[in-house]
Write a protein that holds these residues in place. Structure first.
Motif, short mmCIF file in Angstrom:
data_model
loop_
_atom_site.label_atom_id
_atom_site.label_comp_id
_atom_site.label_asym_id
_atom_site.label_seq_id
_atom_site.Cartn_x
_atom_site.Cartn_y
_atom_site.Cartn_z
N LEU A 5 55.19 59.28 22.56
CA LEU A 5 54.23 58.34 22.64
C LEU A 5 52.80 58.56 21.88
CD1 LEU A 5 56.42 56.23 25.09
CD2 LEU A 5 56.04 55.77 22.90
N GLN A 9 46.87 55.10 19.38
CA GLN A 9 47.16 54.80 18.52
C GLN A 9 47.69 53.39 18.57
OE1 GLN A 9 47.24 55.07 15.06
NE2 GLN A 9 47.64 53.36 15.43
N MET A 10 48.21 53.32 20.22
CA MET A 10 48.97 52.61 20.91
C MET A 10 47.53 51.08 20.78
SD MET A 10 51.60 53.60 23.57
CE MET A 10 53.04 51.97 24.53
N ASP A 13 46.30 50.06 17.44
CA ASP A 13 47.46 48.68 17.18
C ASP A 13 46.48 47.77 18.05
OD1 ASP A 13 48.42 51.13 15.55
OD2 ASP A 13 50.28 50.79 16.72
N ILE A 44 54.84 51.47 12.37
CA ILE A 44 55.59 52.47 13.19
C ILE A 44 56.75 52.73 13.02
CG2 ILE A 44 56.32 52.23 16.06
CD1 ILE A 44 53.44 51.02 16.36
N GLN A 111 53.93 47.63 22.83
CA GLN A 111 54.38 48.84 23.46
C GLN A 111 56.00 48.31 22.78
OE1 GLN A 111 52.09 47.56 27.68
NE2 GLN A 111 54.08 47.39 27.64
N HIS A 114 56.13 50.40 20.12
CA HIS A 114 56.24 51.63 20.14
C HIS A 114 57.43 52.35 20.55
CE1 HIS A 114 52.41 53.28 19.04
NE2 HIS A 114 51.79 52.14 18.72
N SER A 117 60.48 53.00 18.23
CA SER A 117 60.00 53.51 16.95
C SER A 117 60.32 55.36 18.14
CB SER A 117 58.34 54.11 17.61
OG SER A 117 57.53 54.83 18.00
N THR A 118 60.23 55.08 18.90
CA THR A 118 60.96 56.59 20.18
C THR A 118 62.57 57.06 20.15
OG1 THR A 118 60.96 55.97 22.16
CG2 THR A 118 59.40 56.51 21.58
#
Length: 364
Positions: A5, A9-10, A13, A44, A111, A114, A117-118
C-alpha cells in the motif's frame, strides 16, 4: 496480498475526491465526483464500474468477478454545499488530512480501492457506491438490498467511531403527525373552535411516552396556526425514532398507528414509518470477531466495537439478512462538522484489515 500500500498515493487520491465537491442534492456534482472516482479506480484496479441509474441518479457498481460473496458498500455524496472548499480547502497537517467529506466518507472509498488492489484474486468481490446516502438512500435502497442478497458478508466503508468499528446501529423511523381542528375567532367565540395546537400538545406527550430504554422518540419540527387571533384548525409535527431491534421498531410503529384524538371533534393522521431497519449486534458479531483476530495477526492496534445511533446503508444489508460490519472506513473525527479530518497513517492499516477480511470470508 501482493501489492504494498502506497500511503502517499492514497492521500493524493483522497485529495482528488475531496476537491470534487459532491453535495447530495446536486446530481450533476455527484456525477462529476463519480467520474473522478471512476478514473481513480481505473488506475488502481484496471476496472470501470457499471453506472446504474435510479430515478435519474447515478450509482456505481464494480463487480470484480463472479457472484457476489463480499459486498463493499460506500457513498460519495456529502452534506457540504458547493463552495465549501473556498473557505475550507483540502489540507494535510502532519498525520492529519482535512476537507469537506474527507472523513464521511471519501477516505473510506480510497481505502477500499487500495485494499482491492492488493488482492491476487478478486473473485466474488463487489464494490457498490451510491450518491444519495446522506438523503436517506431514497433511490438506492432497493438496489443495495438486491445486490446484497446472497452475499456472505457486507463491509460498510463509513467512517469509524473514534477508531472503533460500528457493530450495531439503531433502526430509523420517521413520522409526521397531522392534527385537524376547527378555526374560530380567538376573542369572540373560541369555544366554537377545536384547537389543533392543544390537540398537538396532547399528541406530542403521547408520542414521547413511546420511549423506553434504548429507544428514542424525538419530536423535531412543529408547525401550526395561521394568525394570533384565530383558533388553529391545523397543526403538525415530525418525529425521529431510533430503535435497537426490529421488535422495538415494530412496537413503536404499532403505537403510532394506534394514536387517536384527545379533543372531541379533532382528527389525527400519521404518515411515515420505518426508514432503516436496525443493524443488530447479532448481524456483526461473527465478522467483528474475525476482524479482531486478523488485526492482531497484522500487528494493528486492538479493535473496539461500538453501538451508534445513526443509520447507514449497512442497516439495509443487515435488514436482508447479510452479516454486516460497519465503520470500516477512515479513522478520524467530526463527521458532518466543520473541520472533519482523517488520520493518514491509519488509512493503510484499515485498507490492509479490509483486504484480510475479504480473503478470510471468501476462504470460509
Amino acid at each position: 496480498m501482493s501489492t504494498p500500500l502506497d500511503v502517499r498515493q492514497m492521500v493524493r487520491d483522497l485529495e482528488r475526491l475531496v476537491t470534487c465537491e459532491s453535495p447530495s442534492h446536486d446530481v450533476k456534482a455527484t456525477m462529476r465526483c463519480a467520474d473522478v472516482l471512476t478514473e481513480i479506480a481505473w488506475r488502481i484496479t484496471g476496472r470501470r464500474p457499471e453506472v446504474v441509474s435510479r430515478q435519474d441518479r447515478p450509482h456505481l457498481l464494480w463487480r470484480f468477478g463472479g457472484r457476489t460473496t463480499v459486498l463493499l458498500v460506500g457513498h460519495l455524496d456529502t452534506v457540504w454545499p458547493l463552495g465549501t472548499l473556498d473557505r475550507w480547502p483540502f489540507q494535510v497537517d502532519g498525520d492529519l488530512a482535512t476537507g469537506p467529506g474527507s472523513f464521511d466518507m471519501k477516505a473510506g472509498l480510497v481505502q477500499a480501492l487500495h485494499a482491492v488492489s492488493t488482492l491476487t484474486d478478486l473473485d466474488g468481490v463487489t464494490l457498490l457506491v451510491t450518491t444519495d446516502e446522506e438523503l436517506g438512500s431514497p433511490t438506492s435502497r432497493a438496489w443495495i438490498e438486491e445486490q446484497a442478497r446472497g452475499a456472505r458478508a457486507a463491509f460498510v466503508l463509513e467512517a469509524s467511531a473514534d477508531g472503533a468499528l460500528k457493530v450495531q446501529r439503531k433502526g430509523v423511523s420517521l413520522y409526521e403527525v397531522i392534527v385537524g381542528g376547527r378555526a374560530a375567532h380567538a376573542g369572540l367565540e373560541p369555544h366554537k373552535g377545536i384547537n389543533a395546537a392543544v390537540e398537538l400538545a396532547h399528541q406530542v406527550l403521547a408520542v414521547q411516552a413511546f420511549e423506553r430504554d434504548g429507544t428514542t422518540v424525538t419530536p423535531t419540527v412543529v408547525s401550526g396556526g395561521t394568525t394570533t387571533n384565530t383558533v388553529p384548525a391545523h397543526a403538525g409535527f415530525t418525529v425521529d425514532v431510533r430503535a435497537e431491534t426490529v421488535a422495538e421498531q415494530a412496537r413503536v410503529d404499532a403505537a403510532f398507528g394506534a394514536l387517536r384524538a384527545h379533543l372531541p371533534g379533532a382528527s389525527v393522521e400519521v404518515k411515515g414509518g420505518p426508514n432503516r431497519p436496525p443493524l443488530e449486534r447479532s448481524s456483526s458479531a461473527e465478522l467483528f470477531a474475525r476482524a479482531v483476530r486478523l488485526a492482531r495477526q497484522l500487528g494493528l492496534p486492538e479493535l473496539r466495537g461500538v453501538a451508534v445511533g445513526g443509520g447507514s446503508d449497512g442497516n439495509f444489508t443487515a435488514g436482508v439478512g447479510v452479516p454486516t460490519l460497519d465503520g470500516m472506513g477512515a479513522v478520524g473525527d467530526h463527521a458532518h462538522a466543520e473541520g472533519e479530518y482523517i488520520v493518514i497513517s491509519a488509512m493503510a492499516e484499515r485498507a490492509a484489515l479490509l483486504a484480510a477480511l475479504i480473503d478470510d470470508v471468501r476462504a470460509g
